[in-house]
Structure formats: structure tokens, C-alpha cells
Design an enzyme around this catalytic site. Structure first.
Site, PDB file in Angstrom:
ATOM      1  N   ARG A   1      -5.429  23.770  -5.433  1.00 39.49           N
ATOM      2  CA  ARG A   1      -4.821  23.022  -6.531  1.00 39.49           C
ATOM      3  C   ARG A   1      -3.697  22.184  -5.946  1.00 39.49           C
ATOM      4  O   ARG A   1      -3.015  22.605  -5.018  1.00 39.49           O
ATOM      5  CB  ARG A   1      -4.227  23.945  -7.599  1.00 39.49           C
ATOM      6  CG  ARG A   1      -5.190  24.926  -8.252  1.00 39.49           C
ATOM      7  CD  ARG A   1      -4.524  25.594  -9.455  1.00 39.49           C
ATOM      8  NE  ARG A   1      -5.171  26.840  -9.825  1.00 39.49           N
ATOM      9  CZ  ARG A   1      -6.248  26.928 -10.594  1.00 39.49           C
ATOM     10  NH1 ARG A   1      -6.807  25.826 -11.032  1.00 39.49           N
ATOM     11  NH2 ARG A   1      -6.774  28.099 -10.900  1.00 39.49           N
TER      12      ARG A   1
ATOM     13  N   HIS B   1     -10.092  29.775  -1.281  1.00 39.09           N
ATOM     14  CA  HIS B   1      -8.794  29.996  -1.908  1.00 39.09           C
ATOM     15  C   HIS B   1      -7.672  30.109  -0.878  1.00 39.09           C
ATOM     16  O   HIS B   1      -6.502  30.143  -1.239  1.00 39.09           O
ATOM     17  CB  HIS B   1      -8.861  31.269  -2.765  1.00 39.09           C
ATOM     18  CG  HIS B   1      -7.670  31.495  -3.636  1.00 39.09           C
ATOM     19  ND1 HIS B   1      -6.784  32.532  -3.432  1.00 39.09           N
ATOM     20  CD2 HIS B   1      -7.215  30.827  -4.723  1.00 39.09           C
ATOM     21  CE1 HIS B   1      -5.832  32.490  -4.356  1.00 39.09           C
ATOM     22  NE2 HIS B   1      -6.069  31.470  -5.150  1.00 39.09           N
TER      23      HIS B   1
END
Length: 731
Positions: free
Chosen positions: A420, A480
Site C-alpha cells: 500500500r 506483503h
């Protein structure tokens, strides 16, 4: 005082994972009731967030913010976790949760617990926070509370700004019940012909492109003679009045149904399944598949129906029938529906009603003399740097490291993962500049990052246009890990500079998320990241690393091995200990390993912000285990593992959850011994009896420990770390 926040406008709990069949438990001699229910533990976490809104010691607008966070957290919980349980129930999957409950039993548990939290949440605002805000000049009113002058001004505003975008939809044999989009606000309207008895139903959607809270000046004019949301407020105006948009629409329904009598109108809101199910195979373009699934997301089945608590029973029956929900999915709300709107109040310029702003500082190892720029490469050649956000500035550390690498003519390549990032990302800008300058830039953009899929697709295409090599992730796995590798040509040959962190490369959330990051030129870490990026971008099947634990290859096994070595040390009479700081602790194999270590006498301390499936303090099972949770103005997000007898400290991206250890690429990096002391000092203070915290009891309930035995208030952990005298020791 403890506080916890999700600082984005649609805050993310960072705790949610989609429902899959639970991992089969390995036959064990441990008690069957040793796990706390995962869904109930999550609801308990959100209850702790709500407790901060209820705490009179929390500044008033911070209390409003926590009410908004609670609401947004609950939205995501229903869209993902409840949706998964309902899907499992509908398909009649027989799998039980780790604590032995069926999907139906868990849904009943959620319904009961959520109803209690809804009651607390709505009454906290309507009976406590809203009246307290009114005393400071910030009021939220209903239509009947306004003066005639105010109403007249709003008539004009409605006709000019709202009426043209409204579309009433009738429901009758010629007009089927309309599709209700997820999380939209809607008015269920009952009308009839004058003098007639035959009532009809219509739906009016509250537009999402008009500010929901309409600001009305005390003299009756919308602020400045035109309508503005809270962001348009002048900073010196402390007396403000807001009215919800749905109240204004309801007061003007006669204009939408001329010639008809409006009998009643009630607000309702639907939550839909928003979990993506992308079927991946070797021959499919993952980017296109995800875009198609995003287009279908808004048509997911309803998983929750929120209604005003005074809604007519017949109208509610109609909504339930058409939306195909049961009483279990209905939540009656007292007062405003969807209190995430309170972010708008938090945006008001009233600093006296908020926390004192925190001033981030540049890490002393990275601070340059006035008028000069830090040479990151020279600093890292002298030794590693451990960064602690938001106490240490992200902008003058990680961001500047990447920007300097992008501008340095001696840098040949930059490889980075992006899970993100911010909307106007300086990280992406730096990578684009590096590619345009002819450097080899490889970016792993995880386009399956939940609720950021669309933004990440946009970033991926922009990076590709700039000439970056963009990889979208691995089949069946999310990437991730938070890693960056810089390859630089120097006199002695190529040297690799690295960053491995616990948080996203997002300068905005780095101001509010607590995270750790290691900047290093260690050759072993550099070699490990090189191998890891080859796994991410090619067909490498690397499984052994020097300084990393990588999921899903061997992270769980590596952690359990270290837990067992601490247990062996305890059995040998040596000093042992395990301390863990994570967002969530629910992986059954990790928990069972901790139970067995506790049986051998290993002291185990767990700092778990959110979900915890481990029961501490049970005789014969977990007598040496202590679990606490600290919530604060910053969201505790870093993951740290310390093993005492091994003299090892690890930081990284992985929580102790199935999704992290089985279905994601995660990385933990071992921190060199000279740099472990800051981490130990941080953990020492987090587990200190002088610090306020929530403590987990053996029965799975939490209690707040905020005062000492003699009644003195305990210190706030995050406030302590902001103090120069108690700030995490710098290396």
C-alpha cells in the site's frame, strides 16, 4: 491514557483475513478448549477502540474520531469475515473453528455481541459526545431543531444542489425492487394517494457526491453564503452547526413525490460481501482478472442491514425480504447511521479538542549538518540504523533513502515491494525518476491488497509507462513483505543497501502507524533480498536464507524451532524467555508451541494489539504466559520477536495468522546483536507494570489496567516514547 486509531478515511483494521477452511489441527494432548474464538476476539478488539471514545480523558474530537474508527472497522469486519462465515454456512461446509464452533454458532455469537456494541456506540455519541461537542459550539441538529431562517436557507440549498441529483425509485409490479449498493445510505419512503389507503414503497438514495454533514451558519446561512463541508470551515469559527443530508432530503420528499402524500421515511444501509474471489491460473492475466472481479464486487450478497431503531415493522419486513437477510443480519441503530461520518467533525480546526501534535524528528544517525544532505550510503557503511516510526520521521529516513538512491548516478538498480502507498506517493515518484534516468527498477506491486486494488492497479500502470519492470505477485499468494534493495557501483565493486520494515511505504500512514525498519548494508541481508526478489520475479524456489525468515517457505517452522530451543534452555536450567509483539496471534501451531514452552517454564510475554487466540495464565498450560494490548493515538503495527537464550531479535511484516504464514510472502529479518538493545528497551517499557494496558484473562475477557494498586494513574506508553528522555534508544 491509551488510544488506538485507524488513521485513513476508511481505516483498516489490519486484522481481517478471508474465510477458508481452518487448518486441520495436529492431534494434541493439550486441552480442547485452549483457543479463544477468533471472531469474538476481534469484536473485543473493536470494543477496546470504543472504550477510548467512551473515556472522558480522551480529547473530545479524538473521541469522535474513535467512534468513526469503530464504525469503519465494523464495516470491514462484516464485508470480509461475516461474509465468509455466511458463505460457508450457505454451502454447508462442516468445518469448525479452532474453538469448536460451527459457522452458524459463530454468526449467532457475532450478532449478539455486535448488537451490544451498536448500542454502546450509538449512545456514546448521542448521549455523551454530541452534547459535549455542543458545549464547545459544535452541534449536530435534526430538521425540527432548526430555526425558520435556517430552514429557508436550506430550502434554497436543496433546490440548487441536491434535488437535481436525486432519483426516487418506485417499487410496484412495473418497477422491481432496485439494487441497493453496499454501504450507501437510503431512505425507505412510504407514500399513498391523497385520501387513499393503498400505501406504496419508494427508495431514495442519499447521494454520495454531496457532503453528508451540511454546515449551517448560526444566522441560518450556509457558511460563507454557500454550502461547505467541514473542510471548508474557517479556522477561527468555533460555533458551527451541522445537519445530516438525509434530514434535509426527508424534509423535502413532497417535492420528489408531487401529488402524493408522504406517510413515512426511514434511513437504512446495506453491507455487502466485498471479499474478492479471483481464480488464478498460469494462463490468465491476473491484472485483467482482478479488474473484472472488482467490477463484480459491488453486487455481492447482503450481509448486514442497518436500520433506524424506530422503523415500521412492515417496512422492515419488506427490506428483509427483498434483500434476503434474516433477523440475525439486522442491526437497529439509535441515532445517526454510519458514524464514520464523524471524520468530518475531526477535520475541524479545533486543536484544543485534539491530541497535542507530535513532532517527528530525524534519526540522529541520519541527521545532516545545516545546509548539507545526509549521505545515506556512507552512514550505512558505518553500521545499521534502526528506525522507529512515527517517533522517527519516515520522510527523512526511508523516503529520503529511496529518493537518494533514485538520484545517485552510481546506483544501478532498485528493487522494491509495494503493498500500500499514499495517493500522491513520493516513493512512486522516486521510482519513476530512477527508471527515467536509466536505472533498472523492479517493483512488486501487490494488486490484491484488499480495498486498495484499484489504486495499486493505477500505480502499476504508471510505473510500467515510466519503464519500470512491474511484477503483480505470485499465483495464489499475496506479497506483503516490506523490502527495498539498492545495488550501487562502488570502488570495491557492487554493494547492496537494504531496507526491511514492518509497515507500508506510505508517508501518510507512517505519521500515525507505529512501525520499525532496518536500514543496512549487511552483505548477508543484501544477498537474502537478492534471492527473495528472484523468487518474486522469476522461477527461483529459494528456501534457505541467511538472515531472513520467509513465509510461506519456512517462517512458521523457523519460529517454532526457536520457541522449542527456548523450551530446551528452560529444561536445562538456563535463562530463557520469549517476547512477541504482533497485531494478531491466532495461528494454532504457534500458540501450541508457546503452550508447551510455558509448560517447560519459559516466561512468555505477548503484546497483541488486536486478536489473540491464546489463553494466558491457565494452570498446567500457560501459567508463565502474560498477554496485554496497548491502544493509543498511534496504531501499534510493528512485529517483533525476541528469544532470550538465543540472543535473537527479529522484526518484519508477518503476524501470527494463517494468511501471513501460509498465503503470503512475508519476511522477518534478524537484527544484529549490537542493535538489539533498542528493541529490548522498547519491549521492557511495553511490558512494564507502570504502563497502562488492557490485560487478557484466562477466560478470554480483557480488563483495563490504568491505575497502580495505590490508585495512581499509570503512564501512557506512546506518550512516554514521544518524550526525548524515554524515546527508544538510538543506535
Amino acid at each position: 491514557m491509551n488510544r488506538s486509531e485507524q488513521p485513513q478515511r476508511k481505516p483498516r483494521s489490519a486484522l481481517l483475513e478471508p474465510l477458508e477452511a481452518p487448518r486441520p489441527l495436529i492431534p494434541s494432548d493439550l486441552p480442547n478448549d485452549r483457543f479463544i474464538n477468533r471472531e469474538k476476539s476481534w469484536l473485543d478488539f473493536n470494543a477496546r477502540v470504543l472504550a477510548l471514545a467512551e473515556d472522558p480523558a480522551t480529547p473530545l474530537l479524538e473521541r469522535a474520531k474513535f467512534l468513526a474508527i469503530f464504525a469503519s472497522n465494523l464495516d470491514e469486519f462484516y464485508m470480509v469475515r461475516v461474509a465468509g462465515l455466511m458463505r460457508r454456512e450457505a454451502t454447508r461446509l462442516a468445518a469448525l473453528s479452532a474453538d469448536g464452533l460451527t459457522s452458524r454458532e459463530q454468526l449467532e455469537l457475532i450478532s449478539t455481541s455486535a448488537a451490544e456494541l451498536y448500542e454502546r456506540h450509538s449512545r456514546c455519541f448521542s448521549e455523551v459526545v454530541a452534547p459535549a461537542l455542543a458545549e464547545t459550539g459544535i452541534t449536530t441538529r435534526l430538521w425540527n431543531d432548526l430555526t425558520e431562517v435556517q430552514k429557508e436557507r436550506l430550502h434554497r440549498y436543496f433546490n440548487e444542489q441536491v434535488f437535481p441529483v436525486l432519483t426516487p425509485l418506485a417499487v410496484d409490479p412495473a418497477h422491481p425492487f432496485p439494487y441497493i449498493s453496499g454501504l450507501s445510505l437510503n431512505l425507505a419512503v412510504t407514500v399513498r394517494s391523497p385520501g387513499g389507503d393503498n400505501e406504496r414503497f419508494a427508495r431514495v438514495k442519499v447521494p454520495q457526491n454531496v457532503p453528508r454533514l451540511i454546515r449551517v451558519a448560526p444566522d441560518g446561512a450556509p457558511h460563507g453564503g454557500r454550502q461547505l463541508g467541514p473542510r471548508g470551515a474557517e479556522s477561527d469559527d468555533h460555533t458551527v452547526c451541522f445537519i445530516p443530508l438525509e434530514e434535509v432530503i426527508a424534509a423535502h420528499l413532497s417535492q420528489l413525490f408531487p401529488g402524493m402524500e408522504v406517510v413515512d421515511a426511514h434511513l437504512f444501509r446495506v453491507t455487502r460481501n466485498a471479499d474478492l474471489e479471483v481464480e488464478e491460473d498460469e494462463a490468465e492475466d491476473l491484472l485483467q482478472a482482478l479488474e473484472r472481479e472488482l467490477a463484480r464486487r459491488r453486487f455481492g450478497p447482503a450481509v448486514r442491514l442497518e436500520v433506524a431503531d424506530d422503523i415500521d415493522d412492515d417496512l422492515l419486513d419488506l427490506l428483509m425480504r427483498e434483500l434476503e437477510v434474516t433477523n440475525r443480519e439486522v442491526m437497529r441503530v439509535h441515532g445517526l447511521i454510519d458514524l464514520s461520518v464523524l471524520w468530518a467533525l475531526y477535520d475541524l480546526d479545533r486543536p484544543e479538542l485534539k491530541d497535542i501534535p507530535h513532532v517527528r524528528r530525524t534519526h540522529p544517525r541520519l541527521a545532516a549538518s545545516e545546509g548539507e544532505q545526509t549521505d545515506f550510503f556512507a552512514a550505512l557503511r558505518e553500521g545499521d540504523v534502526l528506525i522507529h516510526h512515527p517517533y522517527d520521521s519516515f520522510t527523512t529516513s526511508v523516503q529520503r533513502f529511496i529518493e537518494q538512491a533514485a538520484a545517485d548516478p552510481h546506483v544501478l538498480a532498485i528493487k522494491q515491494t509495494l503493498y500500500r502507498t499514499s495517493g500522491d506517493s513520493p516513493i512512486v515518484d522516486a521510482l519513476v525518476s530512477a527508471a527515467e534516468a536509466g536505472k533498472q527498477v523492479v517493483v512488486l506491486v501487490e494488486i490484491k491488497a484488499r480495498f486498495d486494488e484499484t489504486a495499486n492497479i493505477r500505480w502499476a500502470r504508471e510505473l510500467e509507462r515510466a519503464g519500470c519492470h512491474v511484477v503483480y505477485g505470485l499465483i495464489g499468494l499475496k506479497t506483503h513483505c516490506k523490502t527495498c534493495l539498492v545495488v550501487r557501483q562502488e570502488r570495491g565493486g557492487l554493494r547492496r543497501y537494504c531496507h526491511v520494515g514492518t509497515g507500508n511505504y506510505n508517508p501518510k500512514t507512517a505519521r500515525l502507524y507505529e512501525d520499525l525498519g532496518l536500514l543496512t548494508a549487511d552483505p548477508d541481508v543484501g544477498a537474502d533480498l537478492t534471492d527473495l526478489f528472484n523468487v518474486l520475479t522469476g522461477y527461483s524456489r529459494q528456501t534457505e536464507y541467511r538472515s531472513l525468515l520467509v513465509a510461506p517457505q519456512h517462517m512458521r517452522d523457523g519460529i517454532i524451532e526457536r520457541i522449542e530451543r527456548e523450551a530446551e534452555a528452560a529444561r536445562q536450567g538456563q535463562t530463557s524467555g520469549i517476547r512477541i509483539k504482533v497485531n494478531s496471534l491466532v495461528d494454532e501451531e504457534i500458540i501450541d508451541a508457546l503452550y508447551r514452552a510455558s509448560r517447560d517454564g519459559v516466561p512468555v510475554k505477548c503484546f497483541v494489539r488486536g486478536i489473540c487466540g491464546l489463553r494466558p495464565g491457565i494452570p498446567g498450560l500457560s501459567e508463565t504466559v502474560h498477554v496485554r494490548s496497548i491502544l493509543g493515538r498511534f496504531l501499534e503495527h510493528s512485529r517483533v520477536l525476541e528469544f532470550t537464550s538465543l540472543q535473537e531479535c527479529w522484526i518484519g511484516s508477518a503476524d501470527m495468522m494463517h494468511r501471513n504464514l501460509d498465503r503470503r510472502i512475508e519476511a522477518l529479518v534478524r537484527v544484529g546483536r549490537p542493535f538489539q538493545q533498542p528493541l529490548r528497551a522498547m519491549l521492557d517499557h511495553a511490558f512494564s507494570e507502570s504502563v497502562a494496558a488492557w490485560i487478557l484473562r484466562p477466560d478470554g475477557t480483557w480488563y483495563r489496567q490504568s491505575t497502580s494498586p495505590d490508585g495512581e494513574p499509570l503512564s501512557d506508553y506512546q506518550t512516554d516514547l514521544m518524550s526525548p528522555s524515554l524515546r527508544l534508544a538510538h543506535n
